[in-house]
Design a protein around this motif. Structure first.
Motif, short mmCIF file in Angstrom:
data_model
loop_
_atom_site.label_atom_id
_atom_site.label_comp_id
_atom_site.label_asym_id
_atom_site.label_seq_id
_atom_site.Cartn_x
_atom_site.Cartn_y
_atom_site.Cartn_z
N UNK A 122 2.70 -19.56 -98.25
CA UNK A 122 2.34 -20.92 -98.31
C UNK A 122 0.97 -21.07 -97.55
N UNK A 123 0.12 -21.92 -97.98
CA UNK A 123 -1.18 -22.14 -97.40
C UNK A 123 -1.15 -23.48 -96.85
N UNK A 124 -1.81 -23.52 -95.73
CA UNK A 124 -1.93 -24.88 -94.91
C UNK A 124 -3.30 -25.26 -94.90
N UNK A 125 -3.74 -26.57 -95.20
CA UNK A 125 -4.92 -27.15 -95.04
C UNK A 125 -4.82 -28.15 -94.05
N UNK A 126 -5.58 -27.83 -93.00
CA UNK A 126 -5.34 -28.78 -91.92
C UNK A 126 -6.89 -29.40 -91.54
N UNK A 127 -6.55 -30.70 -91.31
CA UNK A 127 -7.63 -31.43 -90.45
C UNK A 127 -7.24 -32.19 -89.43
N UNK A 128 -8.20 -32.18 -88.37
CA UNK A 128 -7.44 -33.02 -87.05
C UNK A 128 -8.73 -33.42 -86.08
N UNK A 129 -8.13 -34.17 -85.18
CA UNK A 129 -9.05 -34.44 -83.99
C UNK A 129 -8.44 -34.34 -82.74
N UNK A 130 -9.34 -34.08 -81.63
CA UNK A 130 -8.74 -33.89 -80.51
C UNK A 130 -9.77 -34.31 -79.40
N UNK A 131 -8.95 -34.63 -78.04
CA UNK A 131 -9.67 -35.13 -77.05
C UNK A 131 -9.25 -33.87 -75.89
N UNK A 132 -10.50 -33.50 -75.20
CA UNK A 132 -10.08 -32.34 -74.13
C UNK A 132 -10.83 -32.70 -73.01
N UNK A 133 -10.36 -31.75 -71.92
CA UNK A 133 -11.30 -31.88 -70.60
C UNK A 133 -11.86 -30.40 -70.75
N UNK A 134 -13.20 -30.17 -70.49
CA UNK A 134 -13.71 -28.90 -70.99
C UNK A 134 -14.58 -28.35 -69.86
N UNK A 135 -13.89 -27.66 -68.76
CA UNK A 135 -14.69 -27.38 -67.76
C UNK A 135 -15.47 -25.96 -68.26
N UNK A 136 -16.37 -25.65 -67.38
CA UNK A 136 -17.34 -24.50 -67.61
C UNK A 136 -17.74 -24.03 -66.40
N UNK A 137 -17.55 -22.83 -65.89
CA UNK A 137 -17.64 -22.10 -64.65
C UNK A 137 -19.09 -21.07 -64.86
N UNK A 138 -20.02 -21.61 -64.25
CA UNK A 138 -21.31 -21.02 -64.22
C UNK A 138 -21.14 -19.65 -63.48
N UNK B 105 -23.49 -16.82 -63.79
CA UNK B 105 -24.91 -16.83 -63.49
C UNK B 105 -25.86 -17.94 -64.00
N UNK B 106 -26.80 -17.98 -64.13
CA UNK B 106 -27.72 -19.03 -64.88
C UNK B 106 -27.56 -19.14 -66.22
N UNK B 107 -27.27 -17.96 -66.95
CA UNK B 107 -27.00 -17.72 -68.38
C UNK B 107 -25.58 -17.80 -68.80
N UNK B 108 -24.62 -16.82 -68.08
CA UNK B 108 -23.21 -16.66 -68.61
C UNK B 108 -22.35 -17.57 -67.61
N UNK B 109 -21.47 -18.12 -68.60
CA UNK B 109 -20.40 -19.16 -68.11
C UNK B 109 -19.30 -18.80 -68.92
N UNK B 110 -18.19 -19.02 -67.92
CA UNK B 110 -16.65 -19.24 -68.49
C UNK B 110 -16.30 -20.52 -68.87
N UNK B 111 -15.81 -20.54 -70.16
CA UNK B 111 -15.53 -21.94 -70.72
C UNK B 111 -14.00 -22.30 -71.00
N UNK B 112 -13.66 -23.47 -70.83
CA UNK B 112 -12.19 -23.57 -71.33
C UNK B 112 -11.97 -25.08 -71.82
N UNK B 113 -10.89 -25.13 -72.38
CA UNK B 113 -10.73 -26.64 -73.02
C UNK B 113 -8.96 -26.73 -72.86
N UNK B 114 -8.56 -27.95 -72.51
CA UNK B 114 -7.49 -28.17 -72.25
C UNK B 114 -7.27 -29.69 -72.77
N UNK C 284 -13.01 -19.18 -73.39
CA UNK C 284 -14.10 -18.18 -73.90
C UNK C 284 -15.13 -18.12 -72.85
N UNK C 285 -16.27 -17.91 -73.15
CA UNK C 285 -17.52 -17.56 -72.81
C UNK C 285 -18.78 -18.40 -73.39
N UNK C 286 -20.02 -18.43 -72.74
CA UNK C 286 -20.92 -19.25 -73.27
C UNK C 286 -22.12 -18.33 -72.66
#
Length: 185
Positions: free
Chosen positions: A87-103, A105-114, A144-146
């Motif tokens: 079976x194949x699933x074709x999914x479309x969706x929408x979401x609302x999330x809190x998205x914290x980002x812990x810097x 260094x000046x360039x690298x950050x850890x990022x999340x979403x809940x 993840x990271x950014x």
């Protein structure tokens, strides 16, 4: 793909109307793999607003709220009584999330979403028209990271999770690795 392009245009238009341009950001990412076989275009567009900053472990924690639109297409075979049903699933969706980002260094950050997602799945045999249609409200998380290319442009990579309903009593956990870019306004 049309959904992603339309969503990105709409998100960009919303972001441009802001009085405080530096607090807004928009982005997109594409799914590059996951716990199910990816069989089509997978991606997400999002619009975020930075709510404020705090200090955590001596690093800057940026809190944001995000609205997302996404599309996924994957194969989730089911085995029952010695038979495997494709079976194949074709999914479309929408979401609302809190998205914290812990810097880190000046360039690298850890990022999340809940957050919470609403997704709609059309399910059928691979290569055929969908045979069933199912909707679900489910949790959404990612970690993840950014990396900052400039003050307003960031490369992002994360592993995200949500549940998708593929049958009357059949929910699957869907995890996807995605990469993309976000741009601050």
């Amino acid at each position: 793909m049309k959904l992603l392009v339309a969503g990105m245009i709409a998100l960009g238009a919303c972001g441009c109307a802001s009085a405080d341009d530096q607090a807004w950001y928009a982005g997109f990412d594409v799914g590059t793999g996951g716990n199910h076989t990816q069989v089509g275009g997978n991606g997400r567009v999002y619009l975020g607003y930075q709510l404020g900053t705090a200090q955590l472990l001596g690093m800057e924690l940026v809190n944001a709220a995000e609205a997302q639109l996404y599309k996924m297409r994957f194969r989730a075979d089911r085995s029952s009584h010695g038979y495997t049903f494709q079976r194949e699933a074709r999914v479309v969706g929408a979401a609302l999330a809190w998205a914290p980002m812990l810097k880190v260094t000046d360039r690298v950050a850890l990022a999340g979403r809940v957050g919470v997602a609403y997704n709609h799945a059309d399910v059928g045999r691979p290569g055929s028209e969908p045979g069933g249609s199912y909707a679900k409200v489910a949790p959404l998380t990612s970690l993840g990271a950014s990396y900052a290319l400039s003050e307003n442009v960031r490369l992002r990579a994360d592993v995200g999770y949500t549940q998708v309903k593929l049958g009357v009593r059949d929910n699957v956990d869907h995890t996807m690795v995605s990469t993309g870019v976000s741009v601050g306004f």
